[in-house]
Design a protein around this motif. Structure first.
Motif, PDB file in Angstrom:
ATOM      1  N   LEU A 133      49.923  12.059 -24.061  1.00 42.89           N
ATOM      2  CA  LEU A 133      50.567  12.849 -22.999  1.00 42.89           C
ATOM      3  C   LEU A 133      49.992  12.488 -21.632  1.00 42.89           C
ATOM      4  O   LEU A 133      50.709  12.427 -20.634  1.00 42.89           O
ATOM      5  N   GLY A 134      48.684  12.255 -21.601  1.00 43.15           N
ATOM      6  CA  GLY A 134      48.029  11.864 -20.347  1.00 43.15           C
ATOM      7  C   GLY A 134      48.587  10.558 -19.836  1.00 43.15           C
ATOM      8  O   GLY A 134      48.936  10.421 -18.664  1.00 43.15           O
ATOM      9  N   GLU A 135      48.707   9.576 -20.726  1.00 38.65           N
ATOM     10  CA  GLU A 135      49.223   8.279 -20.268  1.00 38.65           C
ATOM     11  C   GLU A 135      50.679   8.395 -19.836  1.00 38.65           C
ATOM     12  O   GLU A 135      51.136   7.691 -18.939  1.00 38.65           O
ATOM     13  N   GLN A 136      51.391   9.298 -20.477  1.00 34.16           N
ATOM     14  CA  GLN A 136      52.820   9.451 -20.163  1.00 34.16           C
ATOM     15  C   GLN A 136      53.038   9.792 -18.684  1.00 34.16           C
ATOM     16  O   GLN A 136      54.034   9.385 -18.095  1.00 34.16           O
ATOM     17  N   ILE A 137      52.108  10.536 -18.089  1.00 34.89           N
ATOM     18  CA  ILE A 137      52.335  10.870 -16.677  1.00 34.89           C
ATOM     19  C   ILE A 137      52.160   9.642 -15.769  1.00 34.89           C
ATOM     20  O   ILE A 137      52.612   9.629 -14.643  1.00 34.89           O
ATOM     21  N   ALA A 138      51.525   8.581 -16.283  1.00 30.96           N
ATOM     22  CA  ALA A 138      51.395   7.367 -15.469  1.00 30.96           C
ATOM     23  C   ALA A 138      52.664   6.526 -15.506  1.00 30.96           C
ATOM     24  O   ALA A 138      53.098   6.015 -14.482  1.00 30.96           O
ATOM     25  N   ASP A 139      53.255   6.360 -16.685  1.00 27.44           N
ATOM     26  CA  ASP A 139      54.437   5.474 -16.709  1.00 27.44           C
ATOM     27  C   ASP A 139      55.713   6.131 -17.230  1.00 27.44           C
ATOM     28  O   ASP A 139      56.737   5.469 -17.371  1.00 27.44           O
TER      29      ASP A 139
END
Ligand code: HSE
Length: 313
Positions: A133-139
């Motif tokens: 979920l954290g990485e999702q906010i980047a890409d």
């Protein structure tokens, strides 16, 4: 008297996503570079990011806008600890927008550090959805091909990103990765947006043959089969235009004896796999020479497949 835990420091490594034949479903961790995150208790309730080093002011301090902060916050809510006073310090020790899984490493280190300071309420597998979920906010996309290896280590196959059905693959002894980061900016969002959503049946057949062959090659230690299989007929031809001199590097690297060579994640980094460290070093020299001759600054990393992922340091 019981020792009071004051703070923890965690390292999460860079990762190479896609590995030529597994767009969004295959990735492995390398030893270096990586990110470090320190978490301490605080008297003020809630999670705060108090320091970000190595990001040249480009990363947000706001918890819900930061990959490490968001991942940790979602995990804290899940375990009912969102009122706990915690301070997070993020030390970026790797470039972002490089194709080395930088945002994933921060997200993996973030959940791991918070979990450690709270006495390990979750296993690494249980932390994984929050890191994704954290990485999702980047890409903007939900995929574990960087976060999975960065957190869990190893070469990871994600059968389904929706359910995070993820599996560690056997890696034969001797397999080395050489990775070069040419200092060119390629944002994952942009690199994803140029991809066509149409794939022909012929491409599908070739790519599934290659990923299956790659996995059989890993399990049998069959380096020739690994080499024959490391051919991306779908994504690489579309993204190669984003990386100057990509085919010059790839041709020279294969000539130098690498098993295969392709784009690392969304680029601009390029990786190669080799059957031993000597070839991996020769491949590294070739990669460096080409970018340097073209006056493009670059950094080189040579590593075995990191089996540990995020660790307490
Ligand atoms: N699988 C992802 C991509 C990795 O190639 O876009 C980068 O986040």
């Amino acid at each position: 008297m019981a020792k009071i835990k004051t703070g923890v420091k965690v390292f999460a490594p860079a990762s190479i996503a896609n590995v030529a034949v597994g767009y969004d479903i295959l990735g492995f961790a390398i030893d270096k570079p990586g990110d470090e995150i320190i978490v301490n208790f605080s008297d003020t309730p809630g999670l705060k990011i108090t320091e970000i080093r190595g990001a040249k002011g480009k990363l947000p301090f706001e918890v819900l806008k930061n990959t490490a902060g968001f991942a940790a916050q979602k995990m804290l809510e899940h375990i009912g600890e969102e009122r706990r006073g915690l301070e997070m310090k993020i030390h970026k020790k790797m470039p972002f927008g490089s194709g080395l899984g930088s945002s994933a490493a921060s997200a993996a280190a973030g959940v791991m550090a918070v979990n450690e300071i709270l006495g390990r309420p979750l296993t690494k597998s249980q932390m994984l959805p929050f890191a994704v979920l954290g990485e999702q906010i980047a890409d903007g996309a939900y995929h574990a091909d960087n976060v999975g290896p960065s957190l869990l280590g190893g070469m990871q196959l994600i059968r389904s990103n929706d359910t995070l059905d993820i599996h560690r693959l056997h890696v034969p002894k001797g397999l080395y990765a050489t990775v070069i980061y040419p200092h060119i900016k390629v944002l994952t969002k942009d690199s994803r947006s140029i991809l066509s959503d149409q794939t022909s049946l012929k491409q599908c057949i070739e790519q599934t043959g290659n990923i299956a062959g790659f996995i059989v090659g890993l399990y049998n230690g069959d380096f020739d089969l690994i080499g024959r299989s490391l051919q991306d007929v779908i994504i690489e031809p579309q993204r190669a235009q984003l990386i100057p001199h990509f085919y010059e590097v790839k041709d020279a690297v294969l000539e130098a004896g690498a098993l295969g060579c392709s784009i690392s994640g969304a680029g601009p980094s390029i990786f190669a796999l080799s059957a031993n460290s000597l070839i991996a070093e020769q491949v590294g020299e070739v990669m460096t020479r080409i970018f340097t001759n073209h006056k493009i600054k670059n950094e080189l990393f040579i590593s075995t497949i990191n089996q540990e992922g995020a660790i307490l340091i």
